[in-house]
Design an enzyme around this catalytic site. Structure first.
Site, PDB file in Angstrom:
ATOM      1  N   THR A 117      -2.641  -0.967   7.598  1.00 38.80           N
ATOM      2  CA  THR A 117      -3.394  -0.854   5.996  1.00 38.80           C
ATOM      3  C   THR A 117      -3.955  -1.761   5.664  1.00 38.80           C
ATOM      4  O   THR A 117      -3.843  -3.274   5.857  1.00 38.80           O
ATOM      5  CB  THR A 117      -2.532  -0.402   5.075  1.00 38.80           C
ATOM      6  N   TYR A 141       4.948  -2.249  -0.055  1.00 33.61           N
ATOM      7  CA  TYR A 141       4.546  -1.945   1.524  1.00 33.61           C
ATOM      8  C   TYR A 141       3.620  -2.548   2.381  1.00 33.61           C
ATOM      9  O   TYR A 141       3.498  -2.755   2.582  1.00 33.61           O
ATOM     10  CB  TYR A 141       3.642  -0.555   0.501  1.00 33.61           C
TER      11      TYR A 141
HETATM   12  N1  NAD Z   1      -2.766   7.851   3.635  1.00 28.28           N
HETATM   13  C1  NAD Z   1      -2.794   6.658   4.034  1.00 28.28           C
HETATM   14  O1  NAD Z   1      -3.892   6.575   2.976  1.00 28.28           O
HETATM   15  C2  NAD Z   1      -2.743   5.120   4.514  1.00 28.28           C
HETATM   16  C3  NAD Z   1      -3.556   4.016   4.786  1.00 28.28           C
HETATM   17  C4  NAD Z   1      -2.720   3.153   5.253  1.00 28.28           C
HETATM   18  C5  NAD Z   1      -1.678   3.271   6.063  1.00 28.28           C
HETATM   19  N2  NAD Z   1      -1.320   4.476   6.471  1.00 28.28           N
HETATM   20  C6  NAD Z   1      -0.028   4.502   7.357  1.00 28.28           C
HETATM   21  O2  NAD Z   1      -0.191   5.520   7.936  1.00 28.28           O
HETATM   22  C7  NAD Z   1       0.726   6.368   8.286  1.00 28.28           C
HETATM   23  C8  NAD Z   1       0.815   7.435   8.001  1.00 28.28           C
HETATM   24  O3  NAD Z   1       0.596   7.701   6.573  1.00 28.28           O
HETATM   25  P1  NAD Z   1       0.581   9.158   6.005  1.00 28.28           P
HETATM   26  O4  NAD Z   1      -0.276   9.130   5.248  1.00 28.28           O
HETATM   27  O5  NAD Z   1       0.508  10.394   7.459  1.00 28.28           O
HETATM   28  O6  NAD Z   1       2.332   8.986   5.701  1.00 28.28           O
HETATM   29  P2  NAD Z   1       3.195  10.943   5.543  1.00 28.28           P
HETATM   30  O7  NAD Z   1       4.560  10.258   4.826  1.00 28.28           O
HETATM   31  O8  NAD Z   1       2.277  12.625   5.664  1.00 28.28           O
HETATM   32  O9  NAD Z   1       3.591  11.177   6.910  1.00 28.28           O
HETATM   33  C9  NAD Z   1       4.763   9.505   7.461  1.00 28.28           C
HETATM   34  C10 NAD Z   1       5.911  10.603   8.303  1.00 28.28           C
HETATM   35  O10 NAD Z   1       7.039   9.675   8.256  1.00 28.28           O
HETATM   36  C11 NAD Z   1       8.134  10.542   8.474  1.00 28.28           C
HETATM   37  N3  NAD Z   1       9.385   9.439   8.184  1.00 28.28           N
HETATM   38  C12 NAD Z   1       9.538   8.008   7.248  1.00 28.28           C
HETATM   39  N4  NAD Z   1       9.870   7.763   7.484  1.00 28.28           N
HETATM   40  C13 NAD Z   1      10.872   8.087   9.046  1.00 28.28           C
HETATM   41  C14 NAD Z   1      11.889   7.695   9.870  1.00 28.28           C
HETATM   42  N5  NAD Z   1      12.948   6.448   9.346  1.00 28.28           N
HETATM   43  N6  NAD Z   1      11.991   8.196  10.861  1.00 28.28           N
HETATM   44  C15 NAD Z   1      11.614   9.263  11.418  1.00 28.28           C
HETATM   45  N7  NAD Z   1      10.228   9.549  10.527  1.00 28.28           N
HETATM   46  C16 NAD Z   1       9.923   9.075   9.450  1.00 28.28           C
HETATM   47  C17 NAD Z   1       7.943  11.304   7.423  1.00 28.28           C
HETATM   48  O11 NAD Z   1       8.450  11.906   7.382  1.00 28.28           O
HETATM   49  C18 NAD Z   1       6.504  11.660   7.230  1.00 28.28           C
HETATM   50  O12 NAD Z   1       6.380  13.100   8.227  1.00 28.28           O
HETATM   51  C19 NAD Z   1       1.890   5.454   7.610  1.00 28.28           C
HETATM   52  O13 NAD Z   1       2.711   4.792   8.389  1.00 28.28           O
HETATM   53  C20 NAD Z   1       1.000   4.970   6.386  1.00 28.28           C
HETATM   54  O14 NAD Z   1       1.680   3.823   5.938  1.00 28.28           O
HETATM   55  C21 NAD Z   1      -1.416   5.830   5.087  1.00 28.28           C
HETATM   56  O1  GDU Z   2      -4.561   9.745 -10.228  1.00 26.25           O
HETATM   57  C1  GDU Z   2      -5.543   8.612  -9.235  1.00 26.25           C
HETATM   58  C2  GDU Z   2      -4.694   8.103  -8.288  1.00 26.25           C
HETATM   59  C3  GDU Z   2      -6.049   7.677  -7.934  1.00 26.25           C
HETATM   60  N1  GDU Z   2      -6.956   6.525  -8.445  1.00 26.25           N
HETATM   61  C4  GDU Z   2      -7.512   5.928  -8.381  1.00 26.25           C
HETATM   62  O2  GDU Z   2      -8.410   5.741  -7.112  1.00 26.25           O
HETATM   63  C5  GDU Z   2      -8.525   4.249  -6.085  1.00 26.25           C
HETATM   64  C6  GDU Z   2      -7.337   5.257  -4.647  1.00 26.25           C
HETATM   65  O3  GDU Z   2      -6.333   4.990  -4.626  1.00 26.25           O
HETATM   66  P1  GDU Z   2      -5.153   6.114  -3.889  1.00 26.25           P
HETATM   67  O4  GDU Z   2      -3.955   6.547  -5.160  1.00 26.25           O
HETATM   68  O5  GDU Z   2      -5.490   7.460  -3.357  1.00 26.25           O
HETATM   69  O6  GDU Z   2      -5.532   5.375  -2.554  1.00 26.25           O
HETATM   70  P2  GDU Z   2      -4.993   3.425  -2.667  1.00 26.25           P
HETATM   71  O7  GDU Z   2      -5.577   3.340  -3.062  1.00 26.25           O
HETATM   72  O8  GDU Z   2      -3.609   3.023  -3.797  1.00 26.25           O
HETATM   73  O9  GDU Z   2      -4.118   3.900  -1.816  1.00 26.25           O
HETATM   74  C7  GDU Z   2      -4.594   3.615   0.215  1.00 26.25           C
HETATM   75  O10 GDU Z   2      -4.452   2.824   0.805  1.00 26.25           O
HETATM   76  C8  GDU Z   2      -3.206   1.596   0.209  1.00 26.25           C
HETATM   77  C9  GDU Z   2      -3.988   0.576  -0.018  1.00 26.25           C
HETATM   78  O11 GDU Z   2      -4.815  -0.469  -0.660  1.00 26.25           O
HETATM   79  C10 GDU Z   2      -2.296   1.900   1.180  1.00 26.25           C
HETATM   80  O12 GDU Z   2      -2.070   1.718   2.271  1.00 26.25           O
HETATM   81  C11 GDU Z   2      -1.749   3.330   1.031  1.00 26.25           C
HETATM   82  O13 GDU Z   2      -0.972   3.286   1.758  1.00 26.25           O
HETATM   83  C12 GDU Z   2      -2.899   4.475   1.003  1.00 26.25           C
HETATM   84  O14 GDU Z   2      -2.987   5.647   0.523  1.00 26.25           O
HETATM   85  C13 GDU Z   2      -7.046   3.678  -6.683  1.00 26.25           C
HETATM   86  O15 GDU Z   2      -8.302   2.542  -7.217  1.00 26.25           O
HETATM   87  C14 GDU Z   2      -6.826   4.366  -7.748  1.00 26.25           C
HETATM   88  O16 GDU Z   2      -6.427   3.521  -9.391  1.00 26.25           O
HETATM   89  C15 GDU Z   2      -7.258   7.048 -10.037  1.00 26.25           C
HETATM   90  O17 GDU Z   2      -8.357   6.779 -10.311  1.00 26.25           O
HETATM   91  N2  GDU Z   2      -6.439   8.022 -10.196  1.00 26.25           N
END
Ligand code: NAD
Ligand code: GDU
Length: 326
Positions: A117, A141
């Site tokens: 991330t 995290y």
């Molecule tokens: N969503 C984002 O913007 C974002 C940004 C950067 C990195 N990531 C990373 O990408 C990955 C996926 O994110 P997402 O948004 O799809 O999250 P998500 O929560 O939708 O998916 C994660 C999945 O992992 C499973 N899981 C968690 N712990 C587990 C365990 N111990 N054993 C087996 N399964 C387990 C959960 O049940 C879930 O289905 C994560 O590693 C997250 O940190 C996400």
């Molecule tokens: O109700 C809300 C929710 C979010 N925000 C703003 O919107 C932007 C995006 O926020 P998100 O929560 O959608 O995403 P983040 O940038 O906080 O987080 C994402 O990027 C992170 C890295 O910075 C992690 O990897 C995390 O898993 C991933 O979801 C931020 O400035 C946040 O303050 C608002 O103003 N109102």
């Protein structure tokens, strides 16, 4: 067909990647404890319920499917919760990954694609952000993900397991065919919350801070479409399986959108302004995070297709309309 083990494949980014894996001729084997996953999201291969902390469950899945590689999404991902309960994050994310990699070592599986991330950079010194910037996470995290990057390097040195650590910026949008989408519970991400506010499913979207040093005062992020992320995983997998070198790569569009711009985009797509109210800054939010993803473009031949924020938001709106109103 070649089996690929997808930990967290029942989650948001994992399920979109399973769809593209299947289309590319692989069988995605989802391994998920279903704490945050959804049965309906697992459509393109078998679902094995299990926890990466459970070594016996991992051994069983490696024995049954003999996966050629692992794509590792499983993690807990709530930044705020990681500050309040760091043990839950270090155990699940770091210890869980060590467990998974030891299982890979013992079963002769030599390639892993890992969800890292932009949160590993903390508050970056330069914009756009290249991979060589210092990594100084500002919450547990982010630390878990940075520690795992080191675990990957050490397992390559000791056991010859090659890796791609993909540092996603903000995953956004939904499957353009409308088959799957984002459904986190609780939801904390800006785009789904704004869409739900626009559809009347919750109260006004709260804009966290309008006094940032950005053009409109609200925080700027690089929203990368989930299908573009999924596509990068397939490319990274194939590079590794063909013997390519391990890499750490940023995945983003290179364009920033402010919170206000996202709220306005959702209003345009829905055809009516989204109710919004100002709120204080959220603790730990950097003002701006925008990727320089040149390295991923060069190394993977990857070009994000959904670069316009309206187009990204449109897929999310369509999904929420069908899934939550339909
Ligand atoms: N969503 C984002 O913007 C974002 C940004 C950067 C990195 N990531 C990373 O990408 C990955 C996926 O994110 P997402 O948004 O799809 O999250 P998500 O929560 O939708 O998916 C994660 C999945 O992992 C499973 N899981 C968690 N712990 C587990 C365990 N111990 N054993 C087996 N399964 C387990 C959960 O049940 C879930 O289905 C994560 O590693 C997250 O940190 C996400
Ligand atoms: O109700 C809300 C929710 C979010 N925000 C703003 O919107 C932007 C995006 O926020 P998100 O929560 O959608 O995403 P983040 O940038 O906080 O987080 C994402 O990027 C992170 C890295 O910075 C992690 O990897 C995390 O898993 C991933 O979801 C931020 O400035 C946040 O303050 C608002 O103003 N109102």
């Amino acid at each position: 067909m070649t089996n690929i083990l997808v930990t967290g494949g029942a989650g948001y980014i994992g399920s979109h990647t399973c769809k593209l894996l299947k289309a590319a001729g692989y069988t995605p084997v989802t391994f998920d404890n279903m704490v945050y996953g959804h049965d309906w999201a697992v459509k393109w291969g078998p679902l094995e319920r299990g926890d990466i902390l459970d070594r016996a469950a991992l051994d069983a899945v490696f024995d049954t499917y003999a996966p050629a590689a692992v794509i590792h999404f499983a993690a807990y991902t709530y930044v705020g919760e990681s500050v309040e309960n760091p043990g839950r994050y270090y155990r699940n994310n770091v210890a869980g990954t060590v467990n998974l990699m030891e299982a890979m070592r013992d079963h002769g599986c030599r390639s892993i694609i890992f969800s890292s991330t932009c949160a590993t950079y903390g508050v970056p010194e330069r914009m756009p952000m290249t991979e060589d910037l210092p990594q100084k996470p500002i919450n547990p995290y982010g630390w878990t993900k940075l520690m795992i990057e080191q675990v990957l390097r050490d397992f390559e040195t000791a056991h010859g397991i090659s890796h791609m650590a993909l540092r996603y910026f903000n995953a956004a949008g939904a499957d353009p065919d409308g088959e799957i989408g984002e459904d986190h519970d609780p939801e904390t991400h800006l785009i789904p919350l704004t869409v739900q506010a626009g559809l009347g499913l919750r109260g006004p979207i709260r804009i966290f801070g309008d006094d940032y040093p950005t053009p409109d005062g609200t925080a700027v992020r690089d929203y990368i479409h989930v299908t573009d992320l999924a596509d990068a995983h397939i490319r990274a997998l194939e590079v590794l399986m063909e013997g390519g070198a391990s890499r750490m790569l940023n995945l983003g569009t290179g364009h920033g959108a402010s919170v206000r711009e996202v709220v306005d985009a959702v209003g345009r797509v829905l055809g009516q302004p989204v109710p919004a109210e100002m709120a204080p800054r959220r603790a730990g939010d950097p003002p701006m995070l925008v990727a320089d993803a040149t390295r991923a473009r060069n190394e993977l031949g990857w070009v994000p297709r959904h670069t316009d924020i309206d187009a990204i938001v449109e897929t999310a709106c369509r999904w929420h309309r069908a899934h939550q109103l339909g």
